[in-house]
Design a protein around this motif. Sequence first.
Motif, PDB file in Angstrom:
ATOM      1  N   GLY A  16       0.800  -1.211   0.000  1.00 29.74           N
ATOM      2  CA  GLY A  16       0.000   0.000   0.000  1.00 29.74           C
ATOM      3  C   GLY A  16       0.837   1.267   0.000  1.00 29.74           C
ATOM      4  O   GLY A  16       0.525   2.240  -0.705  1.00 29.74           O
ATOM      5  N   LEU A  17       1.911   1.263   0.767  1.00 22.20           N
ATOM      6  CA  LEU A  17       2.785   2.437   0.798  1.00 22.20           C
ATOM      7  C   LEU A  17       3.427   2.673  -0.560  1.00 22.20           C
ATOM      8  O   LEU A  17       3.490   3.804  -1.051  1.00 22.20           O
ATOM      9  N   THR A  18       3.894   1.595  -1.194  1.00 19.23           N
ATOM     10  CA  THR A  18       4.517   1.737  -2.507  1.00 19.23           C
ATOM     11  C   THR A  18       3.495   2.187  -3.548  1.00 19.23           C
ATOM     12  O   THR A  18       3.794   3.028  -4.412  1.00 19.23           O
ATOM     13  N   ALA A  19       2.283   1.626  -3.479  1.00 17.34           N
ATOM     14  CA  ALA A  19       1.223   2.039  -4.404  1.00 17.34           C
ATOM     15  C   ALA A  19       0.906   3.520  -4.239  1.00 17.34           C
ATOM     16  O   ALA A  19       0.728   4.250  -5.222  1.00 17.34           O
ATOM     17  N   ALA A  20       0.832   3.960  -2.988  1.00 17.31           N
ATOM     18  CA  ALA A  20       0.519   5.370  -2.727  1.00 17.31           C
ATOM     19  C   ALA A  20       1.624   6.278  -3.261  1.00 17.31           C
ATOM     20  O   ALA A  20       1.353   7.338  -3.840  1.00 17.31           O
ATOM     21  N   ILE A  21       2.873   5.882  -3.075  1.00 13.81           N
ATOM     22  CA  ILE A  21       4.007   6.666  -3.571  1.00 13.81           C
ATOM     23  C   ILE A  21       3.952   6.759  -5.093  1.00 13.81           C
ATOM     24  O   ILE A  21       4.109   7.845  -5.678  1.00 13.81           O
ATOM     25  N   ALA A  22       3.726   5.617  -5.750  1.00 11.17           N
ATOM     26  CA  ALA A  22       3.693   5.595  -7.216  1.00 11.17           C
ATOM     27  C   ALA A  22       2.542   6.437  -7.756  1.00 11.17           C
ATOM     28  O   ALA A  22       2.702   7.184  -8.733  1.00 11.17           O
ATOM     29  N   ALA A  23       1.369   6.325  -7.130  1.00  8.41           N
ATOM     30  CA  ALA A  23       0.208   7.084  -7.595  1.00  8.41           C
ATOM     31  C   ALA A  23       0.401   8.578  -7.388  1.00  8.41           C
ATOM     32  O   ALA A  23       0.102   9.384  -8.271  1.00  8.41           O
ATOM     33  N   ALA A  24       0.915   8.955  -6.220  1.00  9.65           N
ATOM     34  CA  ALA A  24       1.128  10.377  -5.931  1.00  9.65           C
ATOM     35  C   ALA A  24       2.198  10.959  -6.841  1.00  9.65           C
ATOM     36  O   ALA A  24       2.077  12.095  -7.319  1.00  9.65           O
ATOM     37  N   GLU A  25       3.239  10.197  -7.085  1.00 10.92           N
ATOM     38  CA  GLU A  25       4.304  10.647  -7.976  1.00 10.92           C
ATOM     39  C   GLU A  25       3.773  10.894  -9.387  1.00 10.92           C
ATOM     40  O   GLU A  25       4.256  11.776 -10.106  1.00 10.92           O
ATOM     41  N   ALA A  26       2.750  10.121  -9.764  1.00  8.50           N
ATOM     42  CA  ALA A  26       2.134  10.279 -11.085  1.00  8.50           C
ATOM     43  C   ALA A  26       1.133  11.424 -11.130  1.00  8.50           C
ATOM     44  O   ALA A  26       0.502  11.663 -12.166  1.00  8.50           O
ATOM     45  N   GLY A  27       0.953  12.121 -10.008  1.00 11.14           N
ATOM     46  CA  GLY A  27       0.094  13.297  -9.990  1.00 11.14           C
ATOM     47  C   GLY A  27      -1.288  13.093  -9.406  1.00 11.14           C
ATOM     48  O   GLY A  27      -2.094  14.024  -9.380  1.00 11.14           O
ATOM     49  N   ALA A  28      -1.580  11.887  -8.917  1.00  7.98           N
ATOM     50  CA  ALA A  28      -2.907  11.612  -8.352  1.00  7.98           C
ATOM     51  C   ALA A  28      -2.982  12.047  -6.893  1.00  7.98           C
ATOM     52  O   ALA A  28      -1.989  12.002  -6.168  1.00  7.98           O
ATOM     53  N   SER A  29      -4.177  12.454  -6.481  1.00  4.51           N
ATOM     54  CA  SER A  29      -4.425  12.654  -5.051  1.00  4.51           C
ATOM     55  C   SER A  29      -4.759  11.287  -4.456  1.00  4.51           C
ATOM     56  O   SER A  29      -5.469  10.496  -5.077  1.00  4.51           O
ATOM     57  N   VAL A  30      -4.213  10.993  -3.277  1.00  6.23           N
ATOM     58  CA  VAL A  30      -4.282   9.638  -2.728  1.00  6.23           C
ATOM     59  C   VAL A  30      -4.776   9.650  -1.289  1.00  6.23           C
ATOM     60  O   VAL A  30      -4.300  10.439  -0.463  1.00  6.23           O
TER      61      VAL A  30
END
Length: 456
Positions: A16-30
């Motif tokens: 979950g932490l890695t998914a959140a990092i990847a999504a946020a890095e891609a510009g998504a709000s998480v």
Amino acid sequence: MERDVDVIVVGAGGCGLTAAIAAAEAGASVALLEKEERAGGNTWLSTGSVPAAGSRFQKEAGVQDSPEIMAADLLRKSGPHDAESTVELLARESASLVEWLVDDHQVDLRLITDYKHVGHSITRLHAPAARKGEFLVKDLVAAAERLGVEVVTGNPVAGLLIEDGAVVGVRVAGERSGEYELRAGAVVLAANGFGGNREMLRQWIPEIAEAQYFGAHGSTGEAIAWSEELGSQVGNMGAYQGYAAVAYLHGSIVSWTTVEMGACLLSPSGERMGDESVGYSAFAPVVSAVTEESWVVLDQRIRDYVLGNEEEFRDLVEMGGLAEAADEAAVARIIGADEATVAASLEEFAQAAQGNRPDPFGRTDFGFGPLGRPYYVVRSVPALFHTQGGVTVTDTAAVVHADGTTIPGLFAGGGVAAGVSGRDGADGYSSGNGLLTAIGLGRIAGLSAARTAGEE
């Protein structure tokens, strides 16, 4: 569609932490929701070891490796199973994954060069300096926070929100959080497996269902159940990671490096139970079939070697987890077994380690060679650490229906997804398989969820 955030991630372990990092890095709000009071899950309890093939850290150490060799190693250990394409995917992505974490997000991972560990023909495990998963978790939490993602603890997800067959959010219900709904463009399930759910264990893995469970308490399988309710396909549900020797009463693993360097395990009667070199997971059901507790026997060389390399083992020593035994008679007294039986077992083991006669259980690797006096003895129990079965996912970590189509808006990784450790049992587990699917699929799921949310 109205939404509160772009991406919801359910579970704040390594996946979950890695998914959140990847999504946020891609510009998504998480929104990163965790039902327990602390992030980490099973990753916190692990050694933090992530296998990667062809990383620059291997190249700097002169280690030649490739995704093809890594995939072949994992499949050799696991045998045929339902997620073989995931093995190849994660092997291909593994080097860039580790380098991304280290270079872009200040996660401390270093190549372990003093052992290969179970299932690997090449040194490819990358772990925190202390070889403790809690440090990996802390680094991931810090990376998420730098990207503006807060781990919202004490907020257990109770179900998914579905509209026209698509997942559009989650329903939260907890004592501290209260009840509320949160809507998003995509949801990532990263809530781990079902090791803490006895009912599911009895259904899928009866051979280990009654064993002691030493994984994260939050691993209760609800995310797999939600996916199944939507018609998802599941795979490898009978596979699991066991651990043959958890120090009793300390609750710390007895590092399997001790066995790789030449230790053996004795039953309460003072007899060996099999070839310990098959690995900590594969040997767990061997022990549990014989006894509820056993004893790891090592010597001074092994103790000092592991003490100098592994902090968790050093903690175990400092807690008084190792009992010193001057000779075979002292080992027998510690175990409570017949002295002649213990002496015969250790002598037979020594003869095999010296190459004087074949080991009766077929063991051929004895590390430093025959054990020498004084001995050190650790009381231990076999345990279940982590289930390895889950929902089938695509190369984008999208959850798959039984008919092969994907469930719109739903992604999964880690213990929620079908693992790479075989179809059944514990002997298909290679070291780091759990974190490979957690961190590896986590990154893929986060990127995919951000892309899906952006398209909408």
